[in-house]
Design a protein around this motif. Structure first.
Motif, mmCIF file in Angstrom:
data_model
loop_
_atom_site.group_PDB
_atom_site.id
_atom_site.type_symbol
_atom_site.label_atom_id
_atom_site.label_comp_id
_atom_site.label_asym_id
_atom_site.label_seq_id
_atom_site.Cartn_x
_atom_site.Cartn_y
_atom_site.Cartn_z
ATOM 1 N N ASN A 12 3.241 4.075 6.133
ATOM 2 C CA ASN A 12 4.354 5.075 6.139
ATOM 3 C C ASN A 12 4.106 6.232 5.379
ATOM 4 O OD1 ASN A 12 5.599 2.663 4.837
ATOM 5 N ND2 ASN A 12 6.604 4.287 4.027
ATOM 6 N N ILE A 15 -2.060 6.097 0.887
ATOM 7 C CA ILE A 15 -3.417 5.728 1.357
ATOM 8 C C ILE A 15 -3.355 5.291 2.798
ATOM 9 C CG2 ILE A 15 -5.449 4.157 0.953
ATOM 10 C CD1 ILE A 15 -4.891 4.520 -2.056
ATOM 11 N N ARG A 36 7.712 -1.574 6.327
ATOM 12 C CA ARG A 36 8.549 -2.600 6.198
ATOM 13 C C ARG A 36 10.215 -2.186 6.646
ATOM 14 N NH1 ARG A 36 8.964 -3.308 -0.345
ATOM 15 N NH2 ARG A 36 8.552 -1.429 -0.798
ATOM 16 N N ASN A 88 -3.174 -2.714 3.677
ATOM 17 C CA ASN A 88 -3.025 -1.880 2.667
ATOM 18 C C ASN A 88 -1.932 -2.048 1.735
ATOM 19 O OD1 ASN A 88 -3.084 1.243 1.729
ATOM 20 N ND2 ASN A 88 -1.305 1.128 2.764
ATOM 21 N N TYR A 186 -0.732 -6.246 -12.125
ATOM 22 C CA TYR A 186 -1.407 -5.487 -11.166
ATOM 23 C C TYR A 186 -3.171 -5.851 -10.807
ATOM 24 C CZ TYR A 186 -2.978 -1.788 -8.128
ATOM 25 O OH TYR A 186 -3.658 -0.871 -7.061
ATOM 26 N N VAL A 223 -5.794 7.610 -6.695
ATOM 27 C CA VAL A 223 -5.497 8.652 -5.476
ATOM 28 C C VAL A 223 -4.204 8.989 -5.934
ATOM 29 C CG1 VAL A 223 -5.475 8.559 -3.085
ATOM 30 C CG2 VAL A 223 -6.984 6.967 -3.963
ATOM 31 N N THR A 225 -0.857 9.531 -5.278
ATOM 32 C CA THR A 225 0.279 9.016 -4.181
ATOM 33 C C THR A 225 1.606 8.791 -4.896
ATOM 34 O OG1 THR A 225 -0.358 6.732 -4.527
ATOM 35 C CG2 THR A 225 -1.692 7.619 -2.791
HETATM 36 N N1 LIG Z 1 -3.072 5.484 -5.345
HETATM 37 C C1 LIG Z 1 -4.072 4.701 -6.247
HETATM 38 O O1 LIG Z 1 -4.604 5.297 -7.137
HETATM 39 C C2 LIG Z 1 -4.643 3.361 -5.863
HETATM 40 C C3 LIG Z 1 -5.817 2.857 -6.328
HETATM 41 C C4 LIG Z 1 -6.209 1.650 -5.911
HETATM 42 C C5 LIG Z 1 -5.768 0.964 -5.042
HETATM 43 N N2 LIG Z 1 -4.701 1.339 -4.540
HETATM 44 C C6 LIG Z 1 -4.081 0.653 -3.629
HETATM 45 O O2 LIG Z 1 -3.835 1.200 -2.350
HETATM 46 C C7 LIG Z 1 -2.646 0.819 -1.363
HETATM 47 C C8 LIG Z 1 -1.715 1.886 -1.020
HETATM 48 O O3 LIG Z 1 -1.316 2.320 -2.478
HETATM 49 P P1 LIG Z 1 -0.777 3.967 -2.366
HETATM 50 O O4 LIG Z 1 -1.313 4.541 -3.421
HETATM 51 O O5 LIG Z 1 -0.909 4.785 -1.066
HETATM 52 O O6 LIG Z 1 0.836 3.542 -2.728
HETATM 53 P P2 LIG Z 1 2.329 3.873 -2.188
HETATM 54 O O7 LIG Z 1 2.111 5.410 -1.715
HETATM 55 O O8 LIG Z 1 3.319 3.430 -2.978
HETATM 56 O O9 LIG Z 1 2.193 3.363 -0.562
HETATM 57 C C9 LIG Z 1 2.441 1.962 -0.786
HETATM 58 C C10 LIG Z 1 2.879 1.582 0.688
HETATM 59 O O10 LIG Z 1 2.836 0.072 0.939
HETATM 60 C C11 LIG Z 1 4.139 -0.131 1.525
HETATM 61 N N3 LIG Z 1 4.651 -1.463 0.935
HETATM 62 C C12 LIG Z 1 5.039 -2.050 -0.212
HETATM 63 N N4 LIG Z 1 5.548 -3.044 -0.045
HETATM 64 C C13 LIG Z 1 5.305 -3.690 1.287
HETATM 65 C C14 LIG Z 1 5.987 -4.823 1.815
HETATM 66 N N5 LIG Z 1 6.235 -5.864 1.466
HETATM 67 N N6 LIG Z 1 5.595 -4.863 3.498
HETATM 68 C C15 LIG Z 1 4.889 -3.538 3.733
HETATM 69 N N7 LIG Z 1 4.756 -2.473 3.261
HETATM 70 C C16 LIG Z 1 4.968 -2.613 2.013
HETATM 71 C C17 LIG Z 1 4.898 0.764 1.098
HETATM 72 O O11 LIG Z 1 6.416 0.975 1.716
HETATM 73 P P3 LIG Z 1 7.746 1.706 1.387
HETATM 74 O O12 LIG Z 1 7.449 3.147 1.547
HETATM 75 O O13 LIG Z 1 8.552 1.109 2.102
HETATM 76 O O14 LIG Z 1 7.938 1.300 -0.132
HETATM 77 C C18 LIG Z 1 4.001 2.186 1.188
HETATM 78 O O15 LIG Z 1 4.119 2.283 2.444
HETATM 79 C C19 LIG Z 1 -1.951 -0.336 -2.530
HETATM 80 O O16 LIG Z 1 -2.554 -1.718 -2.097
HETATM 81 C C20 LIG Z 1 -2.627 -0.020 -3.832
HETATM 82 O O17 LIG Z 1 -2.617 -1.027 -4.744
HETATM 83 C C21 LIG Z 1 -3.925 2.618 -4.786
#
Ligand SMILES: NC(=O)c1ccc[n+]([C@@H]2O[C@H](COP(=O)([O-])OP(=O)(O)OC[C@H]3O[C@@H](n4cnc5c(N)ncnc54)[C@H](OP(=O)(O)O)[C@@H]3O)[C@@H](O)[C@H]2O)c1
Length: 240
Positions: A12, A15, A36, A88, A186, A223, A225
């Motif tokens: 939603n 990434i 969720r 993701n 983490y 990234v 976010t």
């Molecule tokens: N951004 C970075 O720099 C970075 C770097 C390396 C890896 N990552 C990884 O990339 C992935 C996405 O991260 P992001 O940066 O895009 O973070 P984000 O914007 O916070 O998005 C996280 C997403 O995961 C969802 N989520 C969390 N818990 C969940 C659950 N129990 N069931 C279903 N959905 C759930 C969130 O839903 P809600 O909106 O409901 O909270 C949101 O849609 C993660 O695995 C993160 O660890 C990110």
């Protein structure tokens, strides 16, 4: 030919949303936003539709076992399985968060490692011939894993799960550093995701060799976010 289907967890925003957009533009099949929260998920779908894309929606909370099994049953019944699965969904506490480290460890490992593993347990058998599975880990995970001894890189799934549980237990007694763990929930959770990906990729090549399923851990750097903040410097200490 049967309809191809792609499923992205936690799509939603962030990434996951970007992956859904790219799939909608490039993948010849049905693309599912999953979230969720039904409201946030449907709002995302409406926005994408207003941009001329055509995603579908299914509720999926990876921390909720019944939500995983309901989604797995849905995709099996409706499409006979899935062609692309992107795990993701993930969380990270902010560096300034004062939640006790043991709680952060339990909550972070629960979503990032144990719930991602639950997804894989229920969805891997549904991945069709030629399918693709991408587990979004982090460069933190691959960097840490590369520093581990070959023996640690060749763990069984059960041994890995045991190690992840041990980390959580040791944080409760504030003994994780004595136990050889780094001070990052983490980082440990993503090391677990990367290690699990190696284990499952080896298993797929052993047990479903002819199906030519490719399973990878993807390890992004920073990234912009909600999780990682507006600049790399604003990323949390435990998120880099
Ligand atoms: N951004 C970075 O720099 C970075 C770097 C390396 C890896 N990552 C990884 O990339 C992935 C996405 O991260 P992001 O940066 O895009 O973070 P984000 O914007 O916070 O998005 C996280 C997403 O995961 C969802 N989520 C969390 N818990 C969940 C659950 N129990 N069931 C279903 N959905 C759930 C969130 O839903 P809600 O909106 O409901 O909270 C949101 O849609 C993660 O695995 C993160 O660890 C990110």
């Amino acid at each position: 030919m049967s309809t191809k289907v792609a499923v992205v967890t936690g799509s939603n925003k962030g990434i996951g949303l970007a992956i859904v957009k790219a799939l909608c533009q490039q993948f010849e099949g049905v693309v599912y936003v999953t979230a969720r929260d039904i409201g946030r998920g449907k709002e995302t779908v409406e926005t994408l539709v207003s941009e001329g894309l055509k995603p579908m929606f299914h509720q999926l909370d990876i921390n909720d076992f019944s939500s995983i099994t309901a989604a797995a049953a849905y995709f099996k019944d409706k499409y006979g399985g899935v062609d692309i699965l992107v795990n993701n969904a993930g969380i990270a506490f902010k560096g300034a968060d004062t939640t006790p480290f043991a709680v952060q460890a339990e909550v972070t490992l629960k979503t990032n490692f144990f719930a991602t593993r639950d997804m894989l347990t229920h969805f891997l058998p549904l991945v069709k011939t030629g399918g693709r599975v991408v587990n979004i880990s982090s460069f933190v995970g691959s960097r840490t894993l590369n520093q581990c001894s070959p023996a640690l890189q060749e763990l069984s799934e059960e041994e890995l799960v045991g190690l992840m549980q041990r980390f959580v237990e040791e944080t409760k007694k504030d003994e994780h550093k004595k136990g050889g763990w780094p001070d990052t929930a983490y980082g440990v959770s993503k090391t677990g995701v990367t290690a699990l990906s190696f284990i499952l990729a080896r298993r797929l090549s052993r047990e479903r060799h002819g199906d030519k399923i490719l399973l990878n851990a993807c390890c992004p750097g920073w990234v912009r976010t909600d999780m990682a903040g507006v600049t790399p410097n604003s990323a949390t200490r435990r998120n880099v």
